[in-house]
Write an enzyme that holds these catalytic residues in place. Structure first.
Site, PDB file in Angstrom:
ATOM      1  N   GLU A  94       0.888  -1.175   0.000  1.00 24.91           N
ATOM      2  CA  GLU A  94       0.000   0.000   0.000  1.00 24.91           C
ATOM      3  C   GLU A  94       0.919   1.215   0.000  1.00 24.91           C
ATOM      4  O   GLU A  94       1.445   1.598   1.048  1.00 24.91           O
ATOM      5  CB  GLU A  94      -0.898   0.005   1.244  1.00 24.91           C
ATOM      6  CG  GLU A  94      -1.936  -1.098   1.280  1.00 24.91           C
ATOM      7  CD  GLU A  94      -3.083  -0.882   0.307  1.00 24.91           C
ATOM      8  OE1 GLU A  94      -3.042   0.070  -0.499  1.00 24.91           O
ATOM      9  OE2 GLU A  94      -4.027  -1.674   0.356  1.00 24.91           O
ATOM     10  N   CYS A 112      -2.758   9.119   2.124  1.00 23.04           N
ATOM     11  CA  CYS A 112      -2.472   8.478   0.831  1.00 23.04           C
ATOM     12  C   CYS A 112      -3.652   8.732  -0.099  1.00 23.04           C
ATOM     13  O   CYS A 112      -3.469   9.050  -1.267  1.00 23.04           O
ATOM     14  CB  CYS A 112      -2.220   6.996   1.023  1.00 23.04           C
ATOM     15  SG  CYS A 112      -3.545   6.160   1.905  1.00 23.04           S
TER      16      CYS A 112
HETATM   17  P1  NAD Z   1       8.104   4.881   4.980  1.00 24.10           P
HETATM   18  O1  NAD Z   1       8.258   4.139   3.713  1.00 24.10           O
HETATM   19  O2  NAD Z   1       9.159   5.834   5.370  1.00 24.10           O
HETATM   20  O3  NAD Z   1       7.965   3.866   6.206  1.00 24.10           O
HETATM   21  C1  NAD Z   1       6.927   2.918   6.263  1.00 24.10           C
HETATM   22  C2  NAD Z   1       7.336   1.785   7.183  1.00 24.10           C
HETATM   23  O4  NAD Z   1       8.386   1.041   6.581  1.00 24.10           O
HETATM   24  C3  NAD Z   1       7.868   2.228   8.538  1.00 24.10           C
HETATM   25  O5  NAD Z   1       7.346   1.375   9.526  1.00 24.10           O
HETATM   26  C4  NAD Z   1       9.369   2.058   8.394  1.00 24.10           C
HETATM   27  O6  NAD Z   1      10.036   1.845   9.595  1.00 24.10           O
HETATM   28  C5  NAD Z   1       9.428   0.814   7.521  1.00 24.10           C
HETATM   29  N1  NAD Z   1      10.664   0.609   6.772  1.00 24.10           N
HETATM   30  C6  NAD Z   1      11.584   1.534   6.378  1.00 24.10           C
HETATM   31  N2  NAD Z   1      12.573   0.926   5.671  1.00 24.10           N
HETATM   32  C7  NAD Z   1      12.256  -0.382   5.595  1.00 24.10           C
HETATM   33  C8  NAD Z   1      12.862  -1.511   4.975  1.00 24.10           C
HETATM   34  N3  NAD Z   1      13.995  -1.407   4.281  1.00 24.10           N
HETATM   35  N4  NAD Z   1      12.250  -2.707   5.079  1.00 24.10           N
HETATM   36  C9  NAD Z   1      11.081  -2.830   5.757  1.00 24.10           C
HETATM   37  N5  NAD Z   1      10.465  -1.804   6.369  1.00 24.10           N
HETATM   38  C10 NAD Z   1      11.046  -0.593   6.292  1.00 24.10           C
HETATM   39  O7  NAD Z   1       6.693   5.609   4.894  1.00 24.10           O
HETATM   40  P2  NAD Z   1       6.040   6.622   5.918  1.00 24.10           P
HETATM   41  O8  NAD Z   1       6.726   7.937   5.829  1.00 24.10           O
HETATM   42  O9  NAD Z   1       5.909   5.974   7.246  1.00 24.10           O
HETATM   43  O10 NAD Z   1       4.570   6.758   5.329  1.00 24.10           O
HETATM   44  C11 NAD Z   1       4.212   7.686   4.352  1.00 24.10           C
HETATM   45  C12 NAD Z   1       3.973   6.998   3.032  1.00 24.10           C
HETATM   46  O11 NAD Z   1       3.048   5.936   3.200  1.00 24.10           O
HETATM   47  C13 NAD Z   1       3.368   7.924   1.994  1.00 24.10           C
HETATM   48  O12 NAD Z   1       3.981   7.687   0.755  1.00 24.10           O
HETATM   49  C14 NAD Z   1       1.922   7.487   1.945  1.00 24.10           C
HETATM   50  O13 NAD Z   1       1.259   7.763   0.747  1.00 24.10           O
HETATM   51  C15 NAD Z   1       2.053   6.032   2.192  1.00 24.10           C
HETATM   52  N6  NAD Z   1       0.799   5.489   2.679  1.00 24.10           N
HETATM   53  C16 NAD Z   1       0.069   4.699   1.862  1.00 24.10           C
HETATM   54  C17 NAD Z   1      -1.148   4.194   2.273  1.00 24.10           C
HETATM   55  C18 NAD Z   1      -1.990   3.306   1.396  1.00 24.10           C
HETATM   56  O14 NAD Z   1      -2.929   2.724   1.908  1.00 24.10           O
HETATM   57  N7  NAD Z   1      -1.715   3.192   0.107  1.00 24.10           N
HETATM   58  C19 NAD Z   1      -1.622   4.520   3.548  1.00 24.10           C
HETATM   59  C20 NAD Z   1      -0.853   5.349   4.359  1.00 24.10           C
HETATM   60  C21 NAD Z   1       0.356   5.827   3.919  1.00 24.10           C
END
Ligand code: NAD
Length: 523
Positions: free
Chosen positions: A241, A275
């Site tokens: 997502e 999002c």
């Molecule tokens: P992010 O990608 O920085 O982090 C998301 C999660 O991934 C965190 O828990 C982080 O610790 C973890 N993470 C980071 N590196 C990783 C790795 N190498 N392997 C596994 N996990 C890892 O995103 P964010 O800043 O927390 O969230 C914002 C983003 O999320 C925006 O782009 C937003 O659009 C998206 N989002 C999408 C949806 C959806 O339903 N499509 C919903 C909410 C947010």
């Protein structure tokens, strides 16, 4: 209950409105992850044999816990993300509560074994059934923007389907992550069925490497690609997502007053950090000036402040780095001809992460603002000559999460919706389908793959098994050994009997085809 892991360093929960430290939470050591997986597998083995109706009653108990603690949960969401109370209640709490109600009621029917109706006469002697079986241990890796609604909307179907869950909440919302663990414990779920592993990207990476059976990831495109690679190396399936760049198309016959209110809410709710949102608007020429003016006027009325103030409509961004990113996008847009009608400024007088709700016009697709996810309080409005141009521009994006269409003609809206490259399209509303548990949520292209919510989200949590019972167990099969010229001929007759274009031809082949069944030359 937070993971009983060996604890080392801690994570700070910060109030984005002030930068104040709200609390420190133990982080999970990487070396503890194999132990969490082993525990989850042990508990899951029993959980999966718990009848689904009993699993549903745990969900009802969970819903009651959430309801009982709703004030405290809303406070944590507000303090840790900065969002206004109304948004914490409508988005995080409502979606979580309703997800528990929905799956507690409907999951048994959705996961009921299904009889398979075989269409072909060749297999009429077989009784087939499709069974839905849990994966085992599901890793849920979360983002921070809806720290209750998003992970809970994924954990609830995972659990009711018979899986154990290890949640790694965002490192920016460890408080909410801890509360989620407590809720499951207090609702009486078997200890160890839900474990919370607290930490950052390194821990997320290690969690995937530890070998869960499926990963449900919510986050940015960049991290999503790393997660997909890591899962692919281990052949672990994943749901992604990811980000969005949702387009809103406003046709000339739309109700301008309502559409402009929707645009402003869709663009600025959660301070634009959603999002599903409104990031790009394409409005037909005839109403463009009126619509744009109303959007700007309504944006000016919004009250910025701390989420805990009941009058606040727009809170802070999550971190100052996000403010920098928005400023950079706006600078680029203005340097290419974009015109800011309102907003466009930081508000350090309110706190380190405040930015004014911004409306910008004269934008085009050469700008970062129209190509990259903004994830902040910016409405970019572009005037279009007609609906075809709007559709072409809406589809000119790497993202494909959701979109909205505004028109008085629902039929025309549906026709346009069919032409949009998006996981969901709302006609005369924005983003709210996230709160409809029957509505599948998920993207196309850079917005990811797989679905959450609805029966499709539940089916992501199970593996399909086909079970077949032969009704004529004493009858050797026509296709078994004992191959010879006659069987080859009979097999060809059999194909003619089933597939020849003329019925006459089919009937003529029937006798020859039957020879495949009545064979005396089997081994
Ligand atoms: P992010 O990608 O920085 O982090 C998301 C999660 O991934 C965190 O828990 C982080 O610790 C973890 N993470 C980071 N590196 C990783 C790795 N190498 N392997 C596994 N996990 C890892 O995103 P964010 O800043 O927390 O969230 C914002 C983003 O999320 C925006 O782009 C937003 O659009 C998206 N989002 C999408 C949806 C959806 O339903 N499509 C919903 C909410 C947010």
């Amino acid at each position: 209950m937070p993971a009983p892991a060996v604890l080392s360093t801690s994570l700070s929960s910060l109030d984005p409105a002030t930068g104040e430290v709200l609390g420190r939470f133990d982080s999970t050591r990487l070396s503890a992850l194999p132990g969490l997986l082993t525990r989850a597998r042990r508990v899951q083995a029993e959980w999966t044999s718990t009848p689904i109706r009993a699993r549903c009653s745990f969900l009802s108990a969970l819903r009651n816990q959430i309801y009982r603690r709703r004030d405290e949960l809303a406070d944590a969401v507000i303090r840790e993300t900065g969002k206004p109370r109304v948004e914490a209640l409508f988005a995080d709490l409502f979606v979580t509560l309703d997800s528990a109600s929905y799956y507690a009621t409907f999951a048994p029917a959705m996961l009921k074994p299904e009889r398979v109706q075989h269409h072909s006469v060749a297999v009429k002697a077989k009784a087939g059934r499709v069974l839905y079986e849990p994966y085992g241990v599901i890793a849920v890796i979360g983002a921070w923007n809806y720290p209750l609604a998003i992970p809970m909307g994924q954990m609830i179907p995972a659990l009711v389907a018979g899986n154990a869950v290890i949640l790694k909440p965002s490192e920016l919302t460890p408080w909410c992550g801890t509360l989620i663990g407590e809720l499951y414990e207090q609702a009486g779920f078997p200890p160890g069925l839900v474990q919370v592993a607290q930490g950052g990207g390194e821990l997320g990476e290690a969690l995937i490497a530890a070998g869960p059976d499926k990963v449900i990831f919510t986050g940015s495109v960049a991290t999503g690609k790393l997660v997909a690679e890591s899962c692919a190396r281990r052949l672990v399936p994943c749901v992604l997502e990811l980000g969005g760049k949702d387009a809103m198309i406003v046709l000339a016959d739309a109700d301008v007053e309502v559409a402009s209110s929707a645009a402003v809410w869709g663009g600025f709710t959660n301070c634009g950090q959603a999002c599903l949102s409104v990031e790009r608007i394409y409005v037909e020429q005839a109403i463009a000036a009126d619509f744009t003016e109303r959007c700007a006027a309504k944006a000016r009325l919004l009250k910025l402040g701390r989420g805990s103030d009941p009058q606040t409509e727009v809170g802070p961004l999550i971190r100052a780095s996000q403010v920098d990113r928005i400023e950079a996008q706006l600078r680029d847009a203005v340097s290419r001809g974009g015109r800011i009608l309102t907003g466009g400024r930081r508000r350090p007088d309110l706190g380190p992460c405040f930015f004014e709700p911004t409306v910008i016009v004269d934008v085009d697709h050469s700008m970062q603002l129209m190509q990259e996810e903004t994830f902040g309080p910016v409405l970019a409005i572009r005037t279009v000559a007609h609906e075809d141009e709007a559709v072409a521009l809406a589809n000119d994006s790497a993202f494909g999460l959701a979109a909205s269409i505004w028109t008085a003609d629902a039929r025309r809206g549906r026709q346009l919706a069919a032409r949009l490259r998006a996981g969901a399209v709302m006609i005369n509303d924005v983003a709210s389908y996230f709160g409809i548990p029957e509505a599948p949520h998920g993207g196309r292209g850079a917005s990811g793959w797989g679905r959450t919510h609805s029966k499709f989200g539940l089916l992501e949590m199970v593996q399909v098994k086909y079970v077949d019972v032969d009704r004529l167990p004493g009858w050797p099969k026509p296709w078994w050994y004992g191959y010879n010229h006659q069987l080859g001929e009979a097999a060809d007759r059999f194909l003619q009997f089933l597939f020849a274009p003329q019925w006459r031809h089919r009937w003529r082949s029937a006798r020859g085809a039957l020879k495949t069944v009545f064979r005396g030359d089997r081994i």
